[in-house]
Design a protein around this motif. Structure first.
Motif, PDB file in Angstrom:
ATOM      1  N   ASN A  62       0.808  -1.228   0.000  1.00  0.00           N
ATOM      2  CA  ASN A  62       0.000   0.000   0.000  1.00  0.00           C
ATOM      3  C   ASN A  62       0.837   1.272   0.000  1.00  0.00           C
ATOM      4  OD1 ASN A  62      -2.525  -1.232  -0.038  1.00  0.00           O
ATOM      5  ND2 ASN A  62      -2.589  -1.448   2.183  1.00  0.00           N
ATOM      6  N   LEU A  63       1.875   1.314   0.844  1.00  0.00           N
ATOM      7  CA  LEU A  63       2.642   2.553   0.959  1.00  0.00           C
ATOM      8  C   LEU A  63       3.437   2.829  -0.314  1.00  0.00           C
ATOM      9  CD1 LEU A  63       3.615   4.992   2.470  1.00  0.00           C
ATOM     10  CD2 LEU A  63       5.325   3.575   3.627  1.00  0.00           C
ATOM     11  N   GLY A  64       4.092   1.829  -0.861  1.00  0.00           N
ATOM     12  CA  GLY A  64       4.836   2.021  -2.097  1.00  0.00           C
ATOM     13  C   GLY A  64       3.938   2.452  -3.233  1.00  0.00           C
ATOM     14  N   TYR A  65       2.758   1.850  -3.296  1.00  0.00           N
ATOM     15  CA  TYR A  65       1.773   2.191  -4.327  1.00  0.00           C
ATOM     16  C   TYR A  65       1.343   3.650  -4.192  1.00  0.00           C
ATOM     17  CZ  TYR A  65      -2.639   1.801  -6.971  1.00  0.00           C
ATOM     18  OH  TYR A  65      -3.674   1.969  -7.857  1.00  0.00           O
ATOM     19  N   LEU A  66       1.159   4.095  -2.949  1.00  0.00           N
ATOM     20  CA  LEU A  66       0.768   5.480  -2.688  1.00  0.00           C
ATOM     21  C   LEU A  66       1.903   6.435  -3.044  1.00  0.00           C
ATOM     22  CD1 LEU A  66      -1.509   7.280  -1.560  1.00  0.00           C
ATOM     23  CD2 LEU A  66      -0.497   6.973   0.704  1.00  0.00           C
ATOM     24  N   LEU A  67       3.124   6.068  -2.690  1.00  0.00           N
ATOM     25  CA  LEU A  67       4.282   6.907  -3.015  1.00  0.00           C
ATOM     26  C   LEU A  67       4.455   7.063  -4.526  1.00  0.00           C
ATOM     27  CD1 LEU A  67       6.867   5.593  -0.395  1.00  0.00           C
ATOM     28  CD2 LEU A  67       6.082   7.961  -0.610  1.00  0.00           C
ATOM     29  N   LYS A  68       4.206   5.988  -5.253  1.00  0.00           N
ATOM     30  CA  LYS A  68       4.358   6.061  -6.707  1.00  0.00           C
ATOM     31  C   LYS A  68       3.267   6.924  -7.345  1.00  0.00           C
ATOM     32  CE  LYS A  68       5.356   3.221 -10.764  1.00  0.00           C
ATOM     33  NZ  LYS A  68       6.633   3.898 -11.047  1.00  0.00           N
ATOM     34  N   LYS A  69       2.131   7.032  -6.691  1.00  0.00           N
ATOM     35  CA  LYS A  69       1.088   7.939  -7.171  1.00  0.00           C
ATOM     36  C   LYS A  69       1.576   9.385  -7.113  1.00  0.00           C
ATOM     37  CE  LYS A  69      -2.588   5.446  -8.191  1.00  0.00           C
ATOM     38  NZ  LYS A  69      -3.278   5.535  -9.503  1.00  0.00           N
ATOM     39  N   LYS A  70       2.362   9.683  -6.082  1.00  0.00           N
ATOM     40  CA  LYS A  70       2.867  11.052  -5.927  1.00  0.00           C
ATOM     41  C   LYS A  70       4.165  11.259  -6.696  1.00  0.00           C
ATOM     42  CE  LYS A  70       4.003  14.523  -2.400  1.00  0.00           C
ATOM     43  NZ  LYS A  70       3.136  15.546  -2.988  1.00  0.00           N
ATOM     44  N   PHE A  71       4.971  10.203  -6.773  1.00  0.00           N
ATOM     45  CA  PHE A  71       6.269  10.284  -7.457  1.00  0.00           C
ATOM     46  C   PHE A  71       6.331   9.183  -8.518  1.00  0.00           C
ATOM     47  CE2 PHE A  71       6.831  11.523  -2.970  1.00  0.00           C
ATOM     48  CZ  PHE A  71       7.191  12.852  -3.130  1.00  0.00           C
ATOM     49  N   PRO A  72       5.788   9.430  -9.701  1.00  0.00           N
ATOM     50  CA  PRO A  72       5.643   8.388 -10.725  1.00  0.00           C
ATOM     51  C   PRO A  72       6.946   7.753 -11.192  1.00  0.00           C
ATOM     52  CG  PRO A  72       4.310  10.324 -11.257  1.00  0.00           C
ATOM     53  CD  PRO A  72       5.213  10.714 -10.135  1.00  0.00           C
ATOM     54  N   ASN A  73       8.077   8.421 -10.999  1.00  0.00           N
ATOM     55  CA  ASN A  73       9.346   7.886 -11.477  1.00  0.00           C
ATOM     56  C   ASN A  73       9.940   6.809 -10.569  1.00  0.00           C
ATOM     57  OD1 ASN A  73       9.356   9.581 -13.746  1.00  0.00           O
ATOM     58  ND2 ASN A  73      10.310  11.240 -12.593  1.00  0.00           N
ATOM     59  N   LEU A  74       9.317   6.551  -9.436  1.00  0.00           N
ATOM     60  CA  LEU A  74       9.820   5.546  -8.508  1.00  0.00           C
ATOM     61  C   LEU A  74       9.722   4.148  -9.107  1.00  0.00           C
ATOM     62  CD1 LEU A  74       8.289   6.712  -5.098  1.00  0.00           C
ATOM     63  CD2 LEU A  74      10.654   6.959  -5.854  1.00  0.00           C
ATOM     64  N   GLU A  75      10.709   3.316  -8.784  1.00  0.00           N
ATOM     65  CA  GLU A  75      10.681   1.900  -9.144  1.00  0.00           C
ATOM     66  C   GLU A  75      10.432   1.104  -7.864  1.00  0.00           C
ATOM     67  OE1 GLU A  75      14.210   0.719 -11.199  1.00  0.00           O
ATOM     68  OE2 GLU A  75      14.178   2.462 -12.544  1.00  0.00           O
ATOM     69  N   LEU A  76       9.448   0.215  -7.895  1.00  0.00           N
ATOM     70  CA  LEU A  76       9.036  -0.514  -6.703  1.00  0.00           C
ATOM     71  C   LEU A  76       9.516  -1.965  -6.754  1.00  0.00           C
ATOM     72  CD1 LEU A  76       5.343   0.747  -6.374  1.00  0.00           C
ATOM     73  CD2 LEU A  76       7.402   1.684  -5.267  1.00  0.00           C
ATOM     74  N   TYR A  77      10.161  -2.384  -5.674  1.00  0.00           N
ATOM     75  CA  TYR A  77      10.625  -3.762  -5.523  1.00  0.00           C
ATOM     76  C   TYR A  77      10.161  -4.251  -4.150  1.00  0.00           C
ATOM     77  CZ  TYR A  77      13.793  -2.452  -9.332  1.00  0.00           C
ATOM     78  OH  TYR A  77      14.308  -2.006 -10.520  1.00  0.00           O
ATOM     79  N   CYS A  78      10.078  -5.552  -3.996  1.00  0.00           N
ATOM     80  CA  CYS A  78       9.600  -6.072  -2.718  1.00  0.00           C
ATOM     81  C   CYS A  78      10.096  -7.497  -2.502  1.00  0.00           C
ATOM     82  CB  CYS A  78       8.075  -6.030  -2.654  1.00  0.00           C
ATOM     83  SG  CYS A  78       7.268  -7.142  -3.827  1.00  0.00           S
ATOM     84  N   SER A  79       9.787  -8.006  -1.312  1.00  0.00           N
ATOM     85  CA  SER A  79      10.032  -9.397  -0.968  1.00  0.00           C
ATOM     86  C   SER A  79       8.790  -9.901  -0.253  1.00  0.00           C
ATOM     87  CB  SER A  79      11.261  -9.517  -0.066  1.00  0.00           C
ATOM     88  OG  SER A  79      11.443 -10.842   0.363  1.00  0.00           O
ATOM     89  N   GLU A  80       8.002 -10.721  -0.917  1.00  0.00           N
ATOM     90  CA  GLU A  80       6.734 -11.176  -0.356  1.00  0.00           C
ATOM     91  C   GLU A  80       6.384 -12.543  -0.944  1.00  0.00           C
ATOM     92  OE1 GLU A  80       4.048 -11.853   1.871  1.00  0.00           O
ATOM     93  OE2 GLU A  80       4.483  -9.708   2.112  1.00  0.00           O
ATOM     94  N   ASN A  81       6.093 -13.515  -0.075  1.00  0.00           N
ATOM     95  CA  ASN A  81       5.773 -14.870  -0.524  1.00  0.00           C
ATOM     96  C   ASN A  81       4.288 -15.218  -0.407  1.00  0.00           C
ATOM     97  OD1 ASN A  81       8.407 -15.610  -1.246  1.00  0.00           O
ATOM     98  ND2 ASN A  81       8.923 -16.105   0.870  1.00  0.00           N
ATOM     99  N   ASP A  82       3.516 -14.387   0.269  1.00  0.00           N
ATOM    100  CA  ASP A  82       2.092 -14.676   0.427  1.00  0.00           C
ATOM    101  C   ASP A  82       1.410 -14.768  -0.932  1.00  0.00           C
ATOM    102  OD1 ASP A  82      -0.577 -14.726   1.776  1.00  0.00           O
ATOM    103  OD2 ASP A  82      -0.734 -12.778   0.793  1.00  0.00           O
TER     104      ASP A  82
END
Length: 305
Positions: free
Chosen positions: A116-136
């Motif tokens: 949620n937070l990364g998604y929200l940040l990218k809404k404000k700063f579109p140039n961000l690249e999002l990476y994560c570590s999630e197995n669910d």
């Protein structure tokens, strides 16, 4: 027993039994105690569950519908409204106060959940690249839809990050080796932003449960961890409600789960049964109507577009 922070055992004492949030989870967590290091003000579960058992729990059980903390069976459907929870907006204000996002390109979200937070940040700063570590298994689909690159194995990460986010994930780990891994994947002037429960000795007085948390931090704990890992603490703050209220909310959540699963009439099981016999086009019509109704006076996601 050895403290996971200072690696010594002379200051360790047992302060209580480990308490389960959901009784059926005993097969994953077994019989454990809460150990405490008086020197580091750090507490931890002992003995730790086996990693393969924990992986099964987080992949298949933890985010199951109708169990805490994910009560609503279809909450993952509301992709545009979930990030607008007050806590995420508070995170956004906090981060933009201390960080110049013109200098941030790559964000790594450890234990991201739905991101949620990364998604929200990218809404404000579109140039961000999002990476994560999630197995669910549920979260992985959501993260893919939100533009995340998911490293299910931290050993496969082949890039450096400007910002690492970890929201209520560190307390679920079995050891502190993650800080060494963070150091390896963080740029020289990179920043780590995390939030965990604050657990001084008074936290353990009257709490209804511990699970699935395994590590219990304090401010002093993180000061020691930062020094050992060559990190500098830029800002440290407390938020939220009192321990008394926290324990009350815990108890209410626990009681609700027991009622839903042990009562003669289970609303969620009935809803699931009705859904199975309802034509798909009626379900889609109902979902569309619900989302439109929610967004009519609450379309704040556009503020960050």
């Amino acid at each position: 027993m050895e403290c996971l922070v200072c690696k010594k055992n002379e200051n360790i004492r047992i302060i209580d039994d480990y308490k389960l949030e959901v009784k059926e989870d005993k097969k994953f967590f077994r019989e454990m105690k809460i150990a405490h290091c008086d020197k580091c003000e750090f507490s931890f579960a002992n003995p730790m569950p086996k990693l393969e058992i924990l992986n099964e729990f987080y992949e298949k059980v933890y985010r199951s519908a109708n169990r805490p903390p994910y009560w609503v069976p279809e909450n993952t459907k509301d992709l545009d409204t979930n990030p607008l929870e007050d806590k995420n907006l508070n995170y956004l204000v906090y981060l933009t106060t201390f960080i110049d996002f013109r200098k941030i390109k790559k964000i790594f979200d450890f234990g991201s959940g739905y991101g949620n937070l990364g998604y929200l940040l990218k809404k404000k700063f579109p140039n961000l690249e999002l990476y994560c570590s999630e197995n669910d298994k549920v979260s992985k689909e959501i993260l893919k839809e939100r533009g995340y690159t998911n490293f299910e194995d931290l050993g496969l990460i082949n890039t450096k990050f400007d910002l690492i986010i970890s929201l209520h994930s560190l307390e679920h780990l079995t050891n502190l080796s993650i800080f060494s891994k963070f150091e390896n994947i963080l740029n020289e002037k990179g920043i780590i932003f995390f939030e965990v429960p604050n657990c001084p000795s008074e936290y353990f007085e009257g709490r209804p449960y511990d699970s699935p948390h395994l590590l219990f931090f304090t401010k002093k704990t993180f000061e020691i961890i930062a020094e050992k890992n060559n990190f500098q603490i830029e800002n440290f703050c407390y938020s939220s409600y009192s321990f008394e209220n926290d324990h009350r909310f815990q108890k209410e959540s626990q009681d609700l789960y027991e009622k839903l699963n042990n009562g003669l009439f289970n609303f969620y099981k009935l809803k699931k049964m009705i859904k199975k016999i309802t034509p798909n086009f009626l379900i889609k019509l109902k979902n569309n109507f619900t989302v439109l109704k929610e967004l009519k006076n609450f379309n704040r996601i556009d503020w960050f577009a």
